[in-house]
Write a protein that holds these residues in place. Sequence first.
Motif, PDB file in Angstrom:
ATOM      1  N   GLY A 213       9.456  -3.779   6.870  1.00 12.03           N
ATOM      2  CA  GLY A 213      10.658  -2.976   6.667  1.00 12.03           C
ATOM      3  C   GLY A 213      11.151  -2.928   5.239  1.00 12.03           C
ATOM      4  N   LYS A 214      10.492  -3.654   4.335  1.00 12.09           N
ATOM      5  CA  LYS A 214      10.884  -3.633   2.934  1.00 12.09           C
ATOM      6  C   LYS A 214       9.904  -2.781   2.138  1.00 12.09           C
ATOM      7  N   ASN A 215      10.396  -2.189   1.063  1.00  7.92           N
ATOM      8  CA  ASN A 215       9.490  -1.416   0.231  1.00  7.92           C
ATOM      9  C   ASN A 215       8.775  -2.335  -0.765  1.00  7.92           C
ATOM     10  N   GLU A 216       7.822  -1.790  -1.451  1.00 13.14           N
ATOM     11  CA  GLU A 216       6.979  -2.614  -2.316  1.00 13.14           C
ATOM     12  C   GLU A 216       7.759  -3.204  -3.487  1.00 13.14           C
TER      13      GLU A 216
ATOM     14  N   LYS B 289      -3.556  -7.428  -4.967  1.00 13.60           N
ATOM     15  CA  LYS B 289      -4.032  -7.643  -3.592  1.00 13.60           C
ATOM     16  C   LYS B 289      -3.016  -8.449  -2.799  1.00 13.60           C
ATOM     17  N   PHE B 290      -2.507  -9.516  -3.387  1.00 17.28           N
ATOM     18  CA  PHE B 290      -1.501 -10.338  -2.703  1.00 17.28           C
ATOM     19  C   PHE B 290      -0.224  -9.540  -2.456  1.00 17.28           C
ATOM     20  N   TRP B 291       0.183  -8.786  -3.466  1.00 20.33           N
ATOM     21  CA  TRP B 291       1.391  -7.956  -3.343  1.00 20.33           C
ATOM     22  C   TRP B 291       1.248  -6.992  -2.163  1.00 20.33           C
ATOM     23  N   TYR B 292       0.116  -6.324  -2.059  1.00 19.40           N
ATOM     24  CA  TYR B 292      -0.098  -5.377  -0.960  1.00 19.40           C
ATOM     25  C   TYR B 292      -0.114  -6.103   0.385  1.00 19.40           C
ATOM     26  N   GLU B 293      -0.789  -7.227   0.447  1.00 20.59           N
ATOM     27  CA  GLU B 293      -0.892  -7.964   1.713  1.00 20.59           C
ATOM     28  C   GLU B 293       0.457  -8.535   2.145  1.00 20.59           C
TER      29      GLU B 293
ATOM     30  N   MET C  17       4.134   5.610   2.410  1.00 23.37           N
ATOM     31  CA  MET C  17       3.598   6.240   1.208  1.00 23.37           C
ATOM     32  C   MET C  17       3.597   5.262   0.038  1.00 23.37           C
ATOM     33  N   MET C  18       4.657   4.467  -0.094  1.00 19.31           N
ATOM     34  CA  MET C  18       4.728   3.512  -1.206  1.00 19.31           C
ATOM     35  C   MET C  18       3.667   2.412  -1.070  1.00 19.31           C
ATOM     36  N   TRP C  19       3.478   1.928   0.136  1.00 21.25           N
ATOM     37  CA  TRP C  19       2.475   0.873   0.322  1.00 21.25           C
ATOM     38  C   TRP C  19       1.058   1.420   0.158  1.00 21.25           C
ATOM     39  N   ARG C  20       0.824   2.648   0.608  1.00 22.74           N
ATOM     40  CA  ARG C  20      -0.501   3.254   0.417  1.00 22.74           C
ATOM     41  C   ARG C  20      -0.776   3.441  -1.074  1.00 22.74           C
TER      42      ARG C  20
END
Length: 286
Positions: free
Chosen positions: A191-194, A180-184, A103-106
């Motif tokens: 296994g880590k959150n954003e 974009k880089f952060w998401y990629e 959910m956090m990455w989405r």
Amino acid sequence: MSADKMEELELRLSKAANPDRTVIITSLNRAWAQNNSMIDLFLQSFREGNGTEHLLKNLLIIAVDNEALQRCRQIHEHCYLMKTEGIDFSAEKLFMSKDYLKMMWRRLRFFGQVLETGYNFVFSDTDILWFRDPFARFSASADIHFASDKYKGHPHDLQNSPNGGFMYVRSNQRTISFFKFWYESRSTYPGKNEQDVLNLIKFQEIRRRCLEVIFLDTQYFRGYCQRSPDLSLVYTMHANCCRGLKAKLHDLRNTLSDWERYMTNPPPGHNGIKEVLWTPARSCQR
């Protein structure tokens, strides 16, 4: 995101944005959308804050399931469905669980898409109470403002611990590239959150893009991680360093009651009136 969904997103953003093309965003699932639950406290804080009620017209609630969307439409003007096929985000997601990470990455990818449409945004977790207008403390030159879990004393110090639950981001090529880089980077650090990944990439990537990033002083943008006793300075209060919806609701209700008492009392010391202090966040400390 499909072309139709992107078109709908741009429409919703245009309706909620202020003349500066800035929109306030929060996200909502079924668990936090129940009656007398988190979304109600969140909206109530805007109505009871000092000069914050007018900001509700710029608030876009991002529902991640149909039940949250239905509740949003009952209580607020601007709603958008960000549903991910094959993933159920409706239930409460415990911190660092598998579904929580998804959910956090989405959500982070969605922020990048908002920037790509040319809109600036303030994102606020729904477990944040708004007491004063935060735009008064934002820098006109900064690309990104992050709230801080732990504030070291200087707004540009990258050693500050950012909290992605509250941020103000201007849309430009630098921020679009960074998000974009952060998401990629999610695949680089599985296994880590954003937020943990942000702490790992911030030094090199912020400097490489010449981003001006400001970390917000916890004297004004408070949370349960580092809480100021002075109600005369606080702009927002975040139920961070706290796990579980029940604990957050209990302590945030006390926090909002403290604010209500502060707003209705004369100045501290006037005619023997005692200073209003925050009630300890005991449920969150367990």
